[in-house]
Design an enzyme around this catalytic site. Structure first.
Site, PDB file in Angstrom:
ATOM      1  N   HIS A 398       0.822  -1.210   0.000  1.00 14.74           N
ATOM      2  CA  HIS A 398       0.000   0.000   0.000  1.00 14.74           C
ATOM      3  C   HIS A 398       0.862   1.268   0.000  1.00 14.74           C
ATOM      4  CE1 HIS A 398      -2.330   3.210   1.997  1.00 14.74           C
ATOM      5  NE2 HIS A 398      -3.275   2.771   1.203  1.00 14.74           N
ATOM      6  N   ARG A 492      -7.323   1.630 -10.483  1.00  9.36           N
ATOM      7  CA  ARG A 492      -7.738   0.875  -9.295  1.00  9.36           C
ATOM      8  C   ARG A 492      -8.948   1.555  -8.654  1.00  9.36           C
ATOM      9  NH1 ARG A 492      -1.926   0.284  -8.503  1.00  9.36           N
ATOM     10  NH2 ARG A 492      -1.343  -1.912  -8.348  1.00  9.36           N
ATOM     11  N   ARG A 539     -10.656  -1.139 -13.320  1.00 11.96           N
ATOM     12  CA  ARG A 539     -10.616  -2.471 -12.728  1.00 11.96           C
ATOM     13  C   ARG A 539     -11.635  -2.563 -11.604  1.00 11.96           C
ATOM     14  NH1 ARG A 539      -5.689  -4.731  -9.376  1.00 11.96           N
ATOM     15  NH2 ARG A 539      -6.558  -3.310  -7.830  1.00 11.96           N
ATOM     16  N   GLU A 636      -3.427 -12.764 -13.303  1.00 12.82           N
ATOM     17  CA  GLU A 636      -2.595 -12.648 -12.091  1.00 12.82           C
ATOM     18  C   GLU A 636      -2.638 -13.913 -11.253  1.00 12.82           C
ATOM     19  OE1 GLU A 636      -3.711  -9.038 -10.091  1.00 12.82           O
ATOM     20  OE2 GLU A 636      -5.827  -9.366 -10.440  1.00 12.82           O
TER      21      GLU A 636
END
Ligand code: PEP
Ligand code: MG
Length: 761
Positions: A398, A492, A539, A636
């Site tokens: 993060h 995101r 996304r 992924e």
């Protein structure tokens, strides 16, 4: 006291009354440079307005009872205050003086009710610029007394944007001591416009850089268009290079309504050279005169109307001053902590150790935030910090993602920074090398410089393989667009949701789906608009339970031993389809508003059924995957890579490698665990094998391929991917320029290789 001052009466020292913009326009005018005529409504006028109307007490009554850390309360208060300012009658005495100045301006330019541009001008002389955050308000093509007063009030109201309130409250600045000036200036109906640096903005070399596009300059300044780039030798005024770019968008005055509009550039002008040699020569001369006048390289804005060049702004090139300061402050270096360089640049400041989110108020502007691991609710404090150091985490944690986007140097995974660094001691961190030094080595941060460099290098290279950028925070979209990237390869969603402070499922369970959709529309709009008409791949939510638990309504999210392998990505969204539906509804709304540049990307898929179900839900809200909206998946999980043919058979437009997760799942290395961070590498042969097979299969089927994991910012990986035939690469904002260079070099290498082969054969 002066309510208004014409440019002729102002010079660069008048920042306190005219703001930075106003004072510089005065300085240029007095220096005999052609500036569209105008005047400044001084900061004292704003002060008089709020005092005479007695609205200041009303404003303080609102501010005194809110918790600025509660985003919803803050936004609501900002809205209320701005409305008060916008709706309060301007006292007659002030109004008359402003209107008289406007009429005098109209007489002077020989037009009744002339069109003017109105811009807020921050008086940030003795206060940090951030206390005016968000005040870049510009209103173009304003006409007549009524509209004039309306937009002046809007500029005044911008002093109470949520971010500005937050900043002043957090830093104990008295709201009554911050003023704002307003510039009113004849509107130049520019046929072409842009910016000009009177020296190389990153090296200071004796070269002039001009960027030019069609219509009003806003398209270039905001980064909505990739302008033509021209380099000129300052000494002999010879044109060294002219790169023509494809200019798709322009702003102009609508001839019927008189309002500014954003239009598509006519086809025959898109790839046409904007400036002719005479115009380049004229700009070069003007640039040199301005630099001589200020005795320092300048960053300027210009416009051309009917063959005449106008200067609209001039300020020193800040990157050059910063460099000088940084070198002066160089001292002997003692390393006191080591970790991983997670966001480039160097930063010095006072250590503030945060052990609990209650302590976030300790972080003042310019401090170094030191913590075990950053959490989403630390973002406002991270924004104030000069640099960030964490005990835990790898380069995709993060702290790393947020700091890269905010442009703040960051070192993660030091193991013990919270123990070895002393509260209030001064340290310097190097976000490239992952080192923390004792004492002050740089003036503040050296990061800005790299961003400027990004902009400049980027715009002069064209590549066939698209180079896109990742965006996690919509407020950073404009900066990301300034890199000239070919679109957003990963938008995101998590930060948009986290910023509300409320878990998305709470909106749904309380019947407030509309509010959730609105939050998403507002945030995604910022990105889709900044990049319009370039593609933005949105996304869908990928929220690990540990990150969302602290949100209101997230308390009952399950505790998971291994959240990275847990209830996240599409698997959770299919269990809670109402959230996914709300996301799709937001995208549909934006499509209806013309933002058809948004596509959808599904994270963490491991079976084609998940893609099938996601498409079904999209259809339920009226979207038509693969027909009216691009639809793709992130690769992924090793599973997705190994059966990519089955996903292709299910139907998709594109795939994008999420190498952060793909690496952790292939190598069994928790991406957030600093104990195994040294084993984390995207260049492991197993991963390269997976990437290769997916690109091969997708190329066979005509499906686009991309990468949006951290590896998309690593030159050696990018090199391999371009050789393998990837369609696009999406990098972090700070890496776009470098990646573009790498892509260009590999493409040239491939062409050369093919050409040599033909000759040999
Ligand atoms: C990835 O996994 O590579 C990726 C880009 O997604 P995130 O980092 O958000 O998990
Ligand atoms: Mg991922």
């Amino acid at each position: 006291m002066k309510y208004v001052e014409f440019f002729e009466e102002l010079n660069k020292d008048d920042v306190a009354i005219a703001g930075g913009k106003g004072a510089n326009l005065g300085e240029l005018t007095q220096a005999g440079i052609k500036v569209p005529p105008g005047f400044v409504i001084t900061s004292q006028t704003y002060n008089q307005f709020i005092n005479e109307t007695e609205i200041f007490d009303e404003i303080m009554d609102i501010l005194n009872v809110i918790d600025v850390n509660n985003n919803q309360e803050l936004q609501q208060a900002a809205r209320k205050i701005k409305n008060i300012i916008i709706e309060t009658e301007v006292p007659n005495e002030i109004k008359t003086i402003i209107i008289e100045a406007y009429n005098a301006l109209c007489r002077r330019i020989g037009k009744e009710n002339a069109f003017v541009a109105i811009r807020s001008s921050a008086t940030a002389e003795d206060l940090p610029e951030a206390s005016f955050a968000g005040q870049q308000d510009t209103y173009l093509n304003v006409k007549g007394e009524e509209e004039l007063i309306k937009y002046v009030r809007k500029c005044w109201a911008s002093l109470f944007e949520a971010r500005a309130i937050f900043y002043r409250e957090e830093n104990n600045f008295d709201h009554s001591t911050v003023y704002i000036a307003v510039v009113v200036q004849e509107m130049v109906n520019a046929e072409k416009a842009g910016v000009m640096f009177t020296a190389h903005p990153s090296t200071g070399d004796e070269k002039i850089l001009i960027e030019a596009a069609w219509g009003l300059g806003e398209a270039v300044v905001s980064g909505t268009v990739t302008p033509d780039t021209i380099w000129v030798d300052k000494e002999n005024e010879e044109i060294l290079d002219y790169q023509i770019s494809e200019k798709n968008i322009m702003y102009r005055k609508n001839p019927n309504t008189g309002k500014t509009e954003k239009i598509t550039v006519p086809d025959d002008m898109k790839k046409k050279q904007v400036l002719n040699n005479d115009e380049i020569a004229g700009l070069t001369k003007l640039g040199k005169t301005i630099q001589d006048h200020y005795d320092f390289p300048q960053d300027t804005e210009w416009a051309i109307e009917e063959g005449q060049i106008f200067m609209l702004q001039s300020r020193p090139i800040t990157t050059l001053t910063k460099k000088a300061e940084a070198i002066e402050a160089e001292v002997e270096r003692t390393i006191i902590a080591k970790g991983l360089g997670a966001s480039p640049g160097m930063a010095s400041g006072k250590v503030k150790i945060i052990r609990d989110t209650d302590e976030l108020d300790k972080i003042l502007v310019g401090d170094i935030l030191v913590t075990v691991m950053t959490m989403p609710d630390m973002v406002p404090a991270m924004k104030r910090a000069n640099g960030i150091i964490t005990d835990e985490g790898g380069v995709t944690c993060h702290a790393a993602i947020v700091s890269r986007e905010l442009g703040i140097p960051c070192v993660v995974g030091t193991g013990d920074a919270t123990k070895v660094l002393k509260e209030n001691s001064v340290v310097t961190l190097d976000g490239n090398k992952g080192l923390v030094y004792e004492g002050k080595i740089v003036e503040s941060t050296q990061k800005e410089e790299e961003v400027e460099k990004t902009t400049v290098v980027q715009q002069s290279i064209l590549t066939v393989t698209e180079v896109k950028v990742n965006v996690s925070m919509p407020e950073a979209a404009k900066k990301a667009a300034m890199t000239g990237a070919d679109g957003v390869g990963l938008l995101r969603t998590e930060h948009m949701m986290l910023a509300t402070g409320v878990h998305p499922k709470k909106f749904i369970s309380e019947g407030r789906e509309d509010e959730l959709v609105k939050v998403l529309v507002e945030n995604v709009f910022k990105v889709a608009d900044a990049f319009y008409t370039k593609t933005v791949w949105y996304r869908t939510l990928d929220a690990p339970t540990d990150e969302f638990k602290s949100l209101k309504g997230g308390e009952d999210d399950p505790y998971e031993h291994n959240p990275m392998l847990g209830w996240r990505g599409i698997r959770r969204e299919l269990d809670e389809p109402e959230i996914l539906k709300a996301e799709f509804k937001a995208i549909k709304k934006l499509h209806e508003q013309g933002y058809t540049n948004i596509g959808i990307m599904i994270p963490l898929v491991q079976h084609p059924d998940e893609l099938k179900q996601a498409k079904k839900i999209a259809r339920e809200v009226g979207l038509k995957p693969q027909k009216n909206i691009e639809f793709g998946i992130m690769v992924e999980t090793p599973a997705a890579a190994l059966i990519i043919e089955d996903f292709i058979a299910e139907g998709l437009d594109f795939v994008s490698f999420g190498t952060n997760d793909l690496t952790q799942y292939t190598l069994a290395i928790d991406r957030n665990n600093e104990n195994v961070a040294d084993l984390f590498t995207e260049q492991h042969p197993a991963i390269l094998k997976l990437l290769e097979r997916v690109i091969k299969e997708c190329n066979k089927a005509g499906v686009k391929t991309s990468i949006c994991g951290q590896a998309g910012s690593i030159p050696s990986v990018v090199e391999k991917l371009v050789e393998l035939g990837i369609t696009s690469v999406s990098a972090n904002t700070d890496a776009v320029a470098l990646v573009r260079e790498v892509v260009a070099r590999v493409e040239k290498k491939l062409i050369l290789r093919a050409a040599r082969k033909i000759i040999q054969d």
